[in-house]
Design a protein around this motif. Structure first.
Motif, short mmCIF file in Angstrom:
data_model
loop_
_atom_site.label_atom_id
_atom_site.label_comp_id
_atom_site.label_asym_id
_atom_site.label_seq_id
_atom_site.Cartn_x
_atom_site.Cartn_y
_atom_site.Cartn_z
N UNK A 9 -12.47 -0.61 -2.42
CA UNK A 9 -11.92 0.59 -1.80
C UNK A 9 -13.00 1.60 -1.41
N UNK A 10 -14.21 1.38 -1.82
CA UNK A 10 -15.26 2.37 -1.54
C UNK A 10 -16.24 1.91 -0.46
N UNK A 40 -10.13 0.50 5.46
CA UNK A 40 -9.97 1.61 4.52
C UNK A 40 -9.22 2.79 5.14
N UNK A 41 -9.08 2.81 6.46
CA UNK A 41 -8.38 3.90 7.14
C UNK A 41 -6.93 3.57 7.47
N UNK A 44 -3.10 3.50 3.66
CA UNK A 44 -3.72 4.02 2.46
C UNK A 44 -2.84 3.82 1.24
N UNK A 45 -3.43 3.64 0.13
CA UNK A 45 -2.72 3.41 -1.13
C UNK A 45 -1.79 4.59 -1.43
N UNK A 46 -0.54 4.28 -1.76
CA UNK A 46 0.43 5.30 -2.11
C UNK A 46 1.22 5.85 -0.92
N UNK A 47 0.86 5.48 0.28
CA UNK A 47 1.58 5.94 1.48
C UNK A 47 2.70 4.97 1.81
N UNK A 52 -1.60 3.16 11.69
CA UNK A 52 -2.29 2.23 12.57
C UNK A 52 -3.67 2.77 12.94
N UNK A 53 -4.64 1.90 12.94
CA UNK A 53 -6.00 2.26 13.31
C UNK A 53 -6.71 1.00 13.80
#
Length: 105
Positions: A9-10, A40-41, A44-47, A52-53
């Motif tokens: 994730x980093x 990573x964009x 996102x975790x928790x969304x 879209x990207x």
């Protein structure tokens, strides 16, 4: 197969687990390094809503690794593969397993 065993994730490249190379070396299958940038964009975790990207996927030439009898040979080949992915991606390498610690956020 993802040699790291999880998504980092980093944005760094972590030490690879030997399973993917063990299979490739036992069967003679080629290993195709793939670097994905931009994941990573998105989502996102928790969304709950999809985000879209653009994701860039770089597929590099296949590599063949000779059969190995000892774990040390497989470990060395895995480390070589991960260093190659580090070079191809331009990301920093961390010599520990990604799943061995928790990243908050």
């Amino acid at each position: 197969m993802h040699p790291e065993g999880t998504r980092a994730r980093d944005g760094r490249v972590y030490r690879g687990r030997t399973g993917a190379l063990r299979v490739a070396m036992a069967t003679g299958a080629p290993v195709v390094p793939v670097v994905m940038d931009g994941t990573d964009r998105m989502n996102l975790r928790g969304r709950k809503l999809l985000r879209f990207t653009k994701v860039r996927i770089m597929v590099h030439p296949a590599r063949h690794f000779p059969a190995a009898d000892h774990h040390a040979q497989v470990r060395t080949a895995t480390d070589l593969l991960m260093r190659g992915i580090t070079t191809l991606s331009g990301r920093p390498y961390v010599d520990r397993y990604a799943a061995s610690f928790a990243v908050k956020g």
